[in-house]
Write a protein that holds these residues in place. Structure first.
Motif: not given
Length: 556
Positions: A30-34, A103-112, A118-123
Motif C-alpha cells: 500500500t506504499v506509494a513509489p519513493k 536564471n529560471t526555476t522550472y517545476n514539473f508537477n505530475f499530479g496523480n 503492481n498495486e497502482g499506489n499513487v504518488l
C-alpha cells in the motif's frame, strides 16, 4: 536421466529470469513509489541551460497514467519524449529540444500520474523543481477554487462535492500585451476538493485565473469554460495562502456562427447573445419576410412563405442576408430547400395540472392570433364549459388556457384547424388536448423571506435535482410564496441583474468583468405533500457572490 537433467536446467533458467510482479502471499503493498534521485544534482541549482532531459529514479517499478492530462511544467516546456509509456520502469525520462531560460526555476508537477506498477499506489501531486540560476525560487500561492453555482451539500453550507470538477489555476506574467491563448507561465491543477498550490514562484507581477479545462489543453477558452480571475494584478513579493477563486460560467464574445434552414424559414445563430439584431434580405426573390429575435438570445429567425414566393421548391437556392448585431455588421447566407416538415404543430406542456395553474399549449411557431370562439372545452367529454385563452407575453409560442377548473375532473379542449395563426401559416389540422385537474393534496408550498436582499432586481429560482429551472420569479421583493410545488428535492438560488439588462451575465475575462451576483440557499429544500415550508434567508451570511479574493489572504 537425460530428461531429468534437461528439466533441471530449464527450471534454473526460468528461475534466473528477472520478473516484474508482486510476490506471492504476504501483506498487500500500500506504499506509494519513493523518489530516490535524478540526473540533476541534489542542490538542483545552476543547471546548464542546454540541458535537454530530466530523469527521475524511483525505488520500484512505476507507471504513468494520463500523463498528458496530469503533467504541468512551469514555465512551459514542449517535451518530445516521455517514458515510461505502457510498460513499467524504475525511472521517468522527459526530453525536449529548446534551451532553458537563464536564471529560471522550472517545476514539473505530475499530479496523480505516478503510481507503482503492481498495486497502482499513487504518488500524489509529486513536484520536481530545479533552477538555471543560483537559487530555487520558493514563493507560492495556495487557496481554493469554489464553484459559485454549486449545489450545497446536504445539511451544511459547504458546497456539494458530488460533481467535483477538474480546475486549472495559472499565472501569466504581467506585460503590456498578454497572450492568453497560450498556456500560463505557471500552472497547476486543483485537487478534487478545489485546493491548489502554485509552487516555486519567482517575485514579480502576475495575472491569475482559474478555469475548468474541459478540453484539457491548459488554455482558457472564453464562453466555453467556467472561469475565475482577479481584476487587479498580483505583485508577488511574499507567499500568499488562503486565496479564494470563485468560478462562474463565462460570457461568450459576440460572433456570428452559422445560418441554416429551419421550420418556417431560416435561423441565424450567434454566439455571445446580442441584445439587438437587424436583418435585411439581399436576395431579390425574398420580398415578404418577418424577423424575430428575443433580446440577449443567440437565435434570429427569418420567417417566410417559400411556396408563395417560389423559393427552394425544385432545388436549393442560396439566400443572402446582411445583419447588424449590436452594431457589428456582416453578411450571411443559407442554401434553402423547402422542408416538407414545416407544418405548424402544437403539444400540451402537461396532461395533469395543479388546481390553480393554466393549461398550456406549445407551438413550434410564434403565435400571432388565436380564434378561441371556434374552440370548445368540455368537462368529462359531455358538457361544454367557458374558458379564456391568451398568448403568453414571455413566450410567443405558448398559449395559456384558464377557466373555472374543478379538482379531479377531466377536460377536453378542441382546437379546429386554421384557428391558430402564425407568420405565413396556421395549424393545418385540428387538435384535441386532454387534461386533468390534479388534487391540492398532491403538492406542497414554500415561503421564503429574504434579509439583506439585493439592491437590483433578481431572479429567485427553484431547480430540480437535474438542475432544470422549475419556477422562476423576477422581482425586487423580500418575501416570496411558491405554491403547488410537486414533491421532491430542490435547489433555491438567486441570480441578480446587477446591470439591469434583463438577463444574468456570466464572467467576462476579456473585459475583466465579474459574473453578476449569485446566491445559493445553503441547504437542499425538500417539498412534501400538504407541507408548507417557511425559511428566512440572510444573504450576507451565506453568500456565494462574485468576490474573487477572500480578504485578507494570509501573506507569509
Amino acid at each position: 536421466m537425460k530428461k531429468v537433467f534437461l528439466l533441471l536446467i530449464l527450471n534454473i533458467i526460468l528461475l534466473s529470469c528477472a520478473r516484474v510482479g508482486s510476490p506471492v502471499g504476504g501483506a498487500k503493498d500500500t506504499v506509494a513509489p519513493k523518489f530516490v534521485g535524478s540526473n540533476i544534482d541534489t542542490a538542483r541549482i545552476n543547471v546548464p541551460v542546454d540541458t535537454k532531459e530530466l530523469k527521475l529514479y524511483f525505488d520500484e517499478y512505476i507507471q504513468l497514467k494520463d500523463i498528458q492530462k496530469n503533467l504541468n511544467i512551469s514555465p512551459p516546456i514542449r517535451y518530445k519524449k516521455i517514458l515510461p509509456t505502457t510498460m513499467g520502469n524504475k525511472y521517468i525520462l522527459i526530453q525536449w529540444d529548446e534551451n532553458l531560460q537563464e536564471n529560471t526555476t522550472y517545476n514539473f508537477n505530475f499530479g496523480n500520474a505516478i503510481s507503482d506498477l503492481n498495486e497502482g499506489n499513487v504518488l500524489p501531486y509529486y513536484n520536481f523543481a530545479f533552477s538555471t540560476g543560483e537559487k530555487l525560487d520558493d514563493l507560492y500561492i495556495s487557496g481554493d477554487v469554489i464553484d459559485g453555482m454549486a449545489k450545497p451539500a446536504a445539511n451544511t453550507a459547504t458546497p456539494s462535492t458530488e460533481n467535483k470538477k477538474n480546475y486549472v489555476v495559472g499565472l501569466y506574467q504581467e506585460k503590456d500585451t498578454i497572450n492568453y491563448s497560450q498556456k500560463p507561465y505557471y500552472i497547476t491543477k486543483a485537487d478534487p476538493d478545489g485546493y491548489f498550490e502554485l509552487n516555486y514562484l519567482s517575485p514579480g507581477e502576475y495575472r491569475i485565473l482559474a478555469f475548468e479545462d474541459e478540453n484539457q489543453n491548459s488554455v482558457y477558452e472564453a464562453g466555453k469554460e467556467n472561469v475565475a480571475f482577479a481584476k487587479d494584478k498580483i505583485d508577488l513579493k511574499s507567499s500568499i495562502s488562503g486565496m479564494k477563486l470563485v468560478i462562474y460560467p463565462s460570457k461568450k464574445a459576440l460572433k456570428y456562427k452559422e445560418m441554416k434552414e429551419a421550420t418556417g424559414g431560416a435561423v441565424m445563430i450567434f454566439e455571445g447573445h446580442p441584445a439587438k439584431v437587424d436583418v435585411t434580405a439581399l436576395s431579390e426573390k425574398l420580398k415578404d419576410y418577418k424577423v424575430t429575435h428575443k433580446p440577449y438570445s443567440g437565435s434570429v429567425n427569418i420567417w417566410f412563405d417559400a411556396v408563395k414566393q417560389d423559393i427552394g421548391i425544385r432545388q436549393s437556392e442560396n439566400l443572402k442576408f446582411k445583419y447588424s448585431a449590436d452594431g457589428k455588421e456582416g453578411e450571411a447566407s443559407v442554401f434553402y430547400r423547402l422542408n416538407s416538415k414545416n407544418e405548424m404543430i402544437g403539444s400540451s406542456v402537461e396532461s395533469k395540472i395543479a388546481p390553480t395553474k393554466n393549461f398550456e399549449i406549445l407551438w413550434n411557431y410564434p403565435v400571432q392570433n388565436i380564434q378561441t370562439d371556434k374552440w370548445t372545452l368540455k368537462i368529462d367529454s359531455v358538457n361544454t364549459v367557458p374558458f379564456t385563452a391568451k398568448i403568453s407575453a414571455e413566450k410567443p409560442n405558448k398559449v395559456q388556457v384558464s377557466g373555472d377548473f374543478q379538482i379531479g375532473k377531466k377536460y377536453s379542449l378542441t382546437v379546429p384547424k386554421e384557428t391558430v395563426q402564425s407568420y405565413y401559416t396556421s395549424n393545418p389540422k385540428s387538435y384535441q388536448f386532454n387534461f386533468e385537474i390534479d388534487r391540492a393534496e398532491n403538492y406542497g408550498s414554500f415561503n421564503i423571506i429574504i434579509e439583506n436582499k439585493p439592491d437590483a432586481k433578481f431572479w429567485i429560482q427553484f431547480l430540480n435535482e437535474k438542475g432544470d429551472v422549475q419556477f422562476s420569479k423576477f422581482s425586487d421583493e423580500a418575501s416570496h410564496n411558491f405554491n403547488e410545488i410537486k414533491p421532491g428535492k430542490y435547489l433555491l438560488r438567486i441570480l441578480v441583474d446587477n446591470n439591469g439588462n434583463g438577463q444574468w451575465d456570466g464572467a467576462d475575462f476579456t473585459n475583466k468583468t465579474f459574473a453578476e451576483d449569485v446566491y445559493i440557499f445553503p441547504k437542499e429544500i425538500e417539498i412534501r405533500e400538504l407541507w408548507q415550508n417557511k425559511e428566512v434567508w440572510n444573504l450576507k451570511s451565506n453568500s456565494t457572490e462574485t468576490p474573487v479574493l477572500n480578504a485578507p489572504p494570509n501573506v507569509n
